[in-house]
Design a protein around this motif. Structure first.
Motif, short mmCIF file in Angstrom:
data_model
loop_
_atom_site.label_atom_id
_atom_site.label_comp_id
_atom_site.label_asym_id
_atom_site.label_seq_id
_atom_site.Cartn_x
_atom_site.Cartn_y
_atom_site.Cartn_z
N SER A 67 34.52 54.21 48.33
CA SER A 67 34.88 52.80 48.20
C SER A 67 35.74 52.50 46.98
CB SER A 67 33.62 51.94 48.14
OG SER A 67 32.85 52.24 46.99
N ILE A 68 36.12 53.52 46.20
CA ILE A 68 37.02 53.30 45.07
C ILE A 68 38.30 54.09 45.30
CG2 ILE A 68 35.16 52.84 43.45
CD1 ILE A 68 35.44 55.67 42.40
N LEU A 69 39.39 53.63 44.67
CA LEU A 69 40.68 54.31 44.85
C LEU A 69 40.95 55.20 43.64
CD1 LEU A 69 43.20 54.49 46.71
CD2 LEU A 69 44.27 52.85 45.15
N PRO A 70 41.03 56.51 43.83
CA PRO A 70 41.33 57.41 42.72
C PRO A 70 42.79 57.25 42.27
CG PRO A 70 40.34 58.59 44.58
CD PRO A 70 40.77 57.25 45.07
N GLU A 71 42.99 57.03 41.02
CA GLU A 71 44.31 57.03 40.39
C GLU A 71 44.11 56.85 38.90
OE1 GLU A 71 45.85 52.47 40.57
OE2 GLU A 71 46.25 53.66 42.35
N THR A 72 45.19 56.76 38.16
CA THR A 72 45.10 56.51 36.73
C THR A 72 45.18 55.01 36.47
OG1 THR A 72 46.05 58.66 36.12
CG2 THR A 72 46.18 56.90 34.49
N TYR A 73 44.16 54.49 35.83
CA TYR A 73 44.09 53.06 35.52
C TYR A 73 44.37 52.85 34.04
CZ TYR A 73 42.00 52.46 40.11
OH TYR A 73 41.78 52.44 41.47
N THR A 123 35.10 46.06 30.25
CA THR A 123 33.77 46.51 30.65
C THR A 123 33.87 47.54 31.76
OG1 THR A 123 33.43 44.80 32.32
CG2 THR A 123 32.81 44.26 30.05
N ARG A 124 32.88 48.40 31.81
CA ARG A 124 32.84 49.40 32.87
C ARG A 124 32.68 48.74 34.24
NH1 ARG A 124 30.79 51.78 28.27
NH2 ARG A 124 31.71 53.84 27.86
N ALA A 125 31.91 47.67 34.27
CA ALA A 125 31.74 46.96 35.54
C ALA A 125 33.07 46.39 36.03
CB ALA A 125 30.72 45.84 35.37
N ALA A 126 33.89 45.88 35.10
CA ALA A 126 35.18 45.31 35.50
C ALA A 126 36.11 46.40 36.04
CB ALA A 126 35.83 44.61 34.31
N LEU A 127 36.09 47.58 35.43
CA LEU A 127 36.94 48.65 35.92
C LEU A 127 36.50 49.12 37.30
CD1 LEU A 127 39.21 50.66 35.68
CD2 LEU A 127 37.68 52.18 34.39
N VAL A 128 35.19 49.26 37.51
CA VAL A 128 34.70 49.67 38.83
C VAL A 128 35.12 48.66 39.89
CG1 VAL A 128 32.62 50.03 40.22
CG2 VAL A 128 32.78 51.04 37.94
N GLN A 129 35.03 47.38 39.57
CA GLN A 129 35.44 46.36 40.52
C GLN A 129 36.94 46.44 40.78
OE1 GLN A 129 33.32 44.21 42.24
NE2 GLN A 129 35.20 44.02 43.44
N LYS A 130 37.72 46.71 39.75
CA LYS A 130 39.17 46.86 39.91
C LYS A 130 39.48 48.03 40.84
CE LYS A 130 43.43 47.41 37.22
NZ LYS A 130 43.99 47.52 35.84
N MET A 131 38.74 49.12 40.71
CA MET A 131 38.95 50.29 41.56
C MET A 131 38.57 50.00 43.00
SD MET A 131 37.37 52.92 38.76
CE MET A 131 37.50 54.41 39.68
N ARG A 132 37.52 49.21 43.20
CA ARG A 132 37.12 48.84 44.56
C ARG A 132 38.15 47.92 45.19
NH1 ARG A 132 30.73 47.41 44.71
NH2 ARG A 132 31.26 47.45 46.92
#
Length: 362
Positions: A158-164, A171-180
């Motif tokens: 459910s997340i997109l692998p790439e360089t962010y 926050t880690r939660a914000a990054l996970v949501q961005k990846m989703r």
């Protein structure tokens, strides 16, 4: 005869007007001098001969930021900085939190505009393609630039692998949501441009198959052809027979048999090949034992793998096996494939023996 002189009293309305005009001219001149002095000061090169990395916390006031900059020798006057930030150059946007790399001799104007625009230092957090969600969360947890606790792990695939690119303090939660969100957007776009008559009926099935493709090859140019093999097998109702699905199921059931996504000997910790008992094991993911796709993705596929599955090339290939160089050799018949497998088994035994020898020498 004595002369009489009439003395006319000056003043009155026109005198008052004259006074106001003179005062206005003086005030305007003073204002112009002040403006020119202000502009000269805010555009004047800063006093510092060295650059400065400074972190501005959320909620920091303009006064506090100015004092910090003055203490570090980046500006000369906090009042000039406050005026520039509040009235002149921030244009009501305020100064944004973040980590800023202020160059040597930066003027007050440059510093204010940098912070008002939010041109903070960006740091890379890379999630490689084909990483499992568990491994991706370990990368996020280890990042020194992120803050906050890890959120609940999202579903596999459910997340997109790439360089962010992230700012320090995100926050880690914000990054996970961005990846989703990135995965959802990429999947929707790819699904909208999929080929006709595919043997997969939902975007979720596309992600499952793409995750298998991603785990099968690390060679970018091979993804379409690997995807074509699995599409051809699905069309012919053949089992996918993908080794990564065996490994994923075994690792879920027996974590001690795996290390970094590879099967290892539980006694020595050395990499090993898949055992026949594992090929025969029904874990729910083993595509040698189940028909069609496994119940969930086995990793997080990148966009290229998703696109390969949704727009595969037209081939007759039904089989592939590693060729010992990092790529694969493909075949349309079982006879060709069996010969390729025999060659690969020799190469794999030699490789594992060499790895074991190298580990012993260490």
């Amino acid at each position: 005869m004595a002369r009489t002189y009439a003395i006319r009293e000056s003043g009155g309305f026109w005198g008052f007007v004259s006074f106001l005009t003179s005062a206005a001219i003086v005030l305007a001149a003073v204002a112009l001098v002040a403006i020119f002095a202000f502009l000269a000061e805010v555009n004047r090169p800063g006093p510092s001969v060295r650059g400065l990395d400074i972190n501005i916390d959320h909620g920091s006031s303009v006064s506090a930021i100015g004092e910090a900059l003055q203490q570090r020798g980046q500006i000369r006057n906090t009042m000039i900085f406050r005026i520039a930030a509040q009235w002149a150059y921030a244009r009501g946007r305020g100064l944004q939190a973040g980590e800023y790399a202020i160059p040597a001799h930066a003027s007050v104007r440059q510093i204010v505009q940098m912070m008002a625009d939010g041109r903070a230092v960006q740091h890379a957090v890379t999630i490689p393609e084909g990483l499992t969600t568990r491994a991706a969360m370990e990368v996020i947890a280890a990042s020194p630039f992120l803050t906050g606790d890890l959120p609940e792990a999202p579903a596999e695939g459910s997340i997109l692998p790439e360089t962010y690119q992230v700012q320090r303090g995100m926050t880690r939660a914000a990054l996970v949501q961005k990846m989703r969100d990135a995965r959802d957007a990429a999947l929707a776009e790819a699904w909208a441009h999929r080929a006709d008559n595919l043997p997969i009926s939902t975007p979720e099935e596309a992600v499952i198959l793409a995750s298998i493709v991603e785990r099968e090859t690390g060679v970018a140019t091979e993804r379409p052809r690997v995807a074509a093999v699995f599409i051809n097998r699905l069309r012919q109702h053949m089992a996918l027979q993908s080794d990564p699905t065996i490994i994923y199921g075994v690792c879920k059931r027996y974590p001690t048999r795996c290390k970094n996504g590879r099967l290892v000997d539980e006694r020595t910790g050395q990499p090993r090949v898949i055992r026949q008992s594992e090929i025969d094991m029904d874990t729910g993911y083993n595509t040698y034992r189940i028909q069609g796709l496994p119940p969930t993705p086995i990793a997080n596929p990148g966009l290229a793998a998703i696109q390969a599955v949704l727009n595969p090339p037209q081939t007759d290939d039904l089989y592939f096996v590693a060729d010992g160089t990092g790529g694969h050799v493909f075949a349309a018949t079982v006879e060709e494939h069996n010969a390729n497998v025999a060659r690969w088994r020799v190469i794999e035994r030699q490789r594992l023996a060499q790895e074991a020898a190298n580990n012993r020498r260490r």
